[in-house]
Design a protein around this motif. Structure first.
Motif, PDB file in Angstrom:
ATOM      1  N   UNK A  39     -13.229  -9.507  15.923  1.00  0.00           N
ATOM      2  CA  UNK A  39     -12.971 -10.803  16.545  1.00  0.00           C
ATOM      3  C   UNK A  39     -13.588 -10.903  17.936  1.00  0.00           C
ATOM      4  N   UNK A  40     -13.734  -9.786  18.614  1.00  0.00           N
ATOM      5  CA  UNK A  40     -14.346  -9.778  19.945  1.00  0.00           C
ATOM      6  C   UNK A  40     -15.869  -9.711  19.900  1.00  0.00           C
ATOM      7  N   UNK A  41     -16.420  -9.451  18.726  1.00  0.00           N
ATOM      8  CA  UNK A  41     -17.863  -9.244  18.609  1.00  0.00           C
ATOM      9  C   UNK A  41     -18.624 -10.557  18.441  1.00  0.00           C
ATOM     10  N   UNK A  42     -19.939 -10.455  18.600  1.00  0.00           N
ATOM     11  CA  UNK A  42     -20.819 -11.600  18.381  1.00  0.00           C
ATOM     12  C   UNK A  42     -20.781 -12.073  16.934  1.00  0.00           C
ATOM     13  N   UNK A  43     -20.453 -11.186  16.009  1.00  0.00           N
ATOM     14  CA  UNK A  43     -20.376 -11.572  14.600  1.00  0.00           C
ATOM     15  C   UNK A  43     -19.314 -12.627  14.347  1.00  0.00           C
ATOM     16  N   UNK A  44     -18.314 -12.693  15.209  1.00  0.00           N
ATOM     17  CA  UNK A  44     -17.220 -13.658  15.050  1.00  0.00           C
ATOM     18  C   UNK A  44     -17.346 -14.827  16.028  1.00  0.00           C
ATOM     19  N   UNK A  45     -18.537 -15.069  16.522  1.00  0.00           N
ATOM     20  CA  UNK A  45     -18.746 -16.101  17.539  1.00  0.00           C
ATOM     21  C   UNK A  45     -18.346 -17.502  17.074  1.00  0.00           C
ATOM     22  N   UNK A  46     -18.329 -17.741  15.785  1.00  0.00           N
ATOM     23  CA  UNK A  46     -18.002 -19.063  15.250  1.00  0.00           C
ATOM     24  C   UNK A  46     -16.591 -19.099  14.665  1.00  0.00           C
ATOM     25  N   UNK A  47     -15.802 -18.083  14.954  1.00  0.00           N
ATOM     26  CA  UNK A  47     -14.438 -17.981  14.439  1.00  0.00           C
ATOM     27  C   UNK A  47     -13.468 -18.399  15.533  1.00  0.00           C
ATOM     28  N   UNK A  48     -12.614 -19.352  15.205  1.00  0.00           N
ATOM     29  CA  UNK A  48     -11.551 -19.756  16.128  1.00  0.00           C
ATOM     30  C   UNK A  48     -10.392 -20.295  15.297  1.00  0.00           C
ATOM     31  N   UNK A  49      -9.194 -20.013  15.735  1.00  0.00           N
ATOM     32  CA  UNK A  49      -8.013 -20.468  15.014  1.00  0.00           C
ATOM     33  C   UNK A  49      -7.638 -19.559  13.856  1.00  0.00           C
ATOM     34  N   UNK A  50      -8.174 -18.363  13.837  1.00  0.00           N
ATOM     35  CA  UNK A  50      -7.918 -17.444  12.730  1.00  0.00           C
ATOM     36  C   UNK A  50      -6.771 -16.494  13.047  1.00  0.00           C
ATOM     37  N   UNK A  51      -6.025 -16.162  12.014  1.00  0.00           N
ATOM     38  CA  UNK A  51      -5.038 -15.091  12.094  1.00  0.00           C
ATOM     39  C   UNK A  51      -5.454 -14.081  11.034  1.00  0.00           C
ATOM     40  N   UNK A  52      -5.849 -12.913  11.480  1.00  0.00           N
ATOM     41  CA  UNK A  52      -6.289 -11.858  10.572  1.00  0.00           C
ATOM     42  C   UNK A  52      -5.106 -10.925  10.335  1.00  0.00           C
ATOM     43  N   UNK A  53      -4.624 -10.927   9.094  1.00  0.00           N
ATOM     44  CA  UNK A  53      -3.503 -10.048   8.734  1.00  0.00           C
ATOM     45  C   UNK A  53      -4.053  -8.685   8.331  1.00  0.00           C
ATOM     46  N   UNK A  54      -3.582  -7.667   9.005  1.00  0.00           N
ATOM     47  CA  UNK A  54      -3.937  -6.291   8.677  1.00  0.00           C
ATOM     48  C   UNK A  54      -2.599  -5.597   8.440  1.00  0.00           C
ATOM     49  N   UNK A  55      -2.063  -5.810   7.239  1.00  0.00           N
ATOM     50  CA  UNK A  55      -0.658  -5.470   6.997  1.00  0.00           C
ATOM     51  C   UNK A  55      -0.424  -4.723   5.696  1.00  0.00           C
ATOM     52  N   UNK A  56      -1.424  -4.072   5.157  1.00  0.00           N
ATOM     53  CA  UNK A  56      -1.205  -3.257   3.970  1.00  0.00           C
ATOM     54  C   UNK A  56      -0.871  -4.045   2.723  1.00  0.00           C
ATOM     55  N   UNK A  57      -1.333  -5.279   2.653  1.00  0.00           N
ATOM     56  CA  UNK A  57      -1.113  -6.083   1.451  1.00  0.00           C
ATOM     57  C   UNK A  57       0.025  -7.073   1.534  1.00  0.00           C
ATOM     58  N   UNK A  58       0.662  -7.159   2.670  1.00  0.00           N
ATOM     59  CA  UNK A  58       1.748  -8.146   2.817  1.00  0.00           C
ATOM     60  C   UNK A  58       1.208  -9.505   3.134  1.00  0.00           C
ATOM     61  N   UNK A 116       0.823  -1.212   0.000  1.00  0.00           N
ATOM     62  CA  UNK A 116       0.000   0.000   0.000  1.00  0.00           C
ATOM     63  C   UNK A 116       0.853   1.258   0.000  1.00  0.00           C
ATOM     64  N   UNK A 117       2.151   1.124   0.202  1.00  0.00           N
ATOM     65  CA  UNK A 117       3.066   2.256   0.122  1.00  0.00           C
ATOM     66  C   UNK A 117       3.094   3.170   1.336  1.00  0.00           C
ATOM     67  N   UNK A 118       2.534   2.713   2.441  1.00  0.00           N
ATOM     68  CA  UNK A 118       2.523   3.529   3.648  1.00  0.00           C
ATOM     69  C   UNK A 118       2.321   2.629   4.862  1.00  0.00           C
ATOM     70  N   UNK A 119       2.748   3.091   6.027  1.00  0.00           N
ATOM     71  CA  UNK A 119       2.455   2.332   7.242  1.00  0.00           C
ATOM     72  C   UNK A 119       0.985   2.460   7.596  1.00  0.00           C
ATOM     73  N   UNK A 120       0.519   1.518   8.374  1.00  0.00           N
ATOM     74  CA  UNK A 120      -0.859   1.586   8.834  1.00  0.00           C
ATOM     75  C   UNK A 120      -1.001   2.548   9.999  1.00  0.00           C
ATOM     76  N   UNK A 121      -2.219   2.852  10.316  1.00  0.00           N
ATOM     77  CA  UNK A 121      -2.554   3.678  11.470  1.00  0.00           C
ATOM     78  C   UNK A 121      -3.269   2.780  12.476  1.00  0.00           C
ATOM     79  N   UNK A 122      -3.122   3.042  13.761  1.00  0.00           N
ATOM     80  CA  UNK A 122      -3.795   2.215  14.765  1.00  0.00           C
ATOM     81  C   UNK A 122      -5.297   2.077  14.510  1.00  0.00           C
ATOM     82  N   UNK A 123      -5.919   3.127  14.002  1.00  0.00           N
ATOM     83  CA  UNK A 123      -7.356   3.103  13.729  1.00  0.00           C
ATOM     84  C   UNK A 123      -7.719   2.105  12.626  1.00  0.00           C
ATOM     85  N   UNK A 124      -6.719   1.670  11.858  1.00  0.00           N
ATOM     86  CA  UNK A 124      -6.977   0.693  10.798  1.00  0.00           C
ATOM     87  C   UNK A 124      -6.810  -0.742  11.309  1.00  0.00           C
ATOM     88  N   UNK A 125      -6.186  -0.908  12.446  1.00  0.00           N
ATOM     89  CA  UNK A 125      -5.974  -2.232  13.025  1.00  0.00           C
ATOM     90  C   UNK A 125      -7.101  -2.584  13.995  1.00  0.00           C
TER      91      UNK A 125
END
Length: 75
Positions: free
Chosen positions: A56-75, A40-49
């Motif tokens: 992951x903490x919400x009820x929407x992710x209640x059935x999610x386990x074992x996931x690694x969510x990469x928030x890394x600007x395309x890496x 993406x050509x720039x570092x991320x901001x905390x508000x984007x992470x």
């Protein structure tokens, strides 16, 4: 098993994020200096992470386990 006890284990893997951690490590300009390595050509901001963590903490992710969510600007 953790799931049987209702315990979910997930992680967020952020890339380079513009925070004070770089200055604390002695390189306050690191996030800007390595920006050319990030697709993406720039570092991320905390508000984007934080939304990934919130999801992951919400009820929407209640059935999610074992996931690694990469928030890394395309890496």
């Amino acid at each position: 098993m953790l799931a049987a006890d209702g315990i979910r284990v997930n992680a967020v893997a952020p890339g380079t994020v513009r925070t004070d951690i770089h200055a604390a490590a002695g390189d306050p300009r690191r996030a800007t200096r390595v920006a050319s390595r990030i697709p993406f050509g720039r570092p991320g901001e905390p508000e984007e992470i934080s939304p990934a963590i919130g999801w992951l903490l919400s009820a929407e992710a209640a059935y999610v386990s074992g996931a690694v969510v990469r928030v890394a600007g395309g890496l």
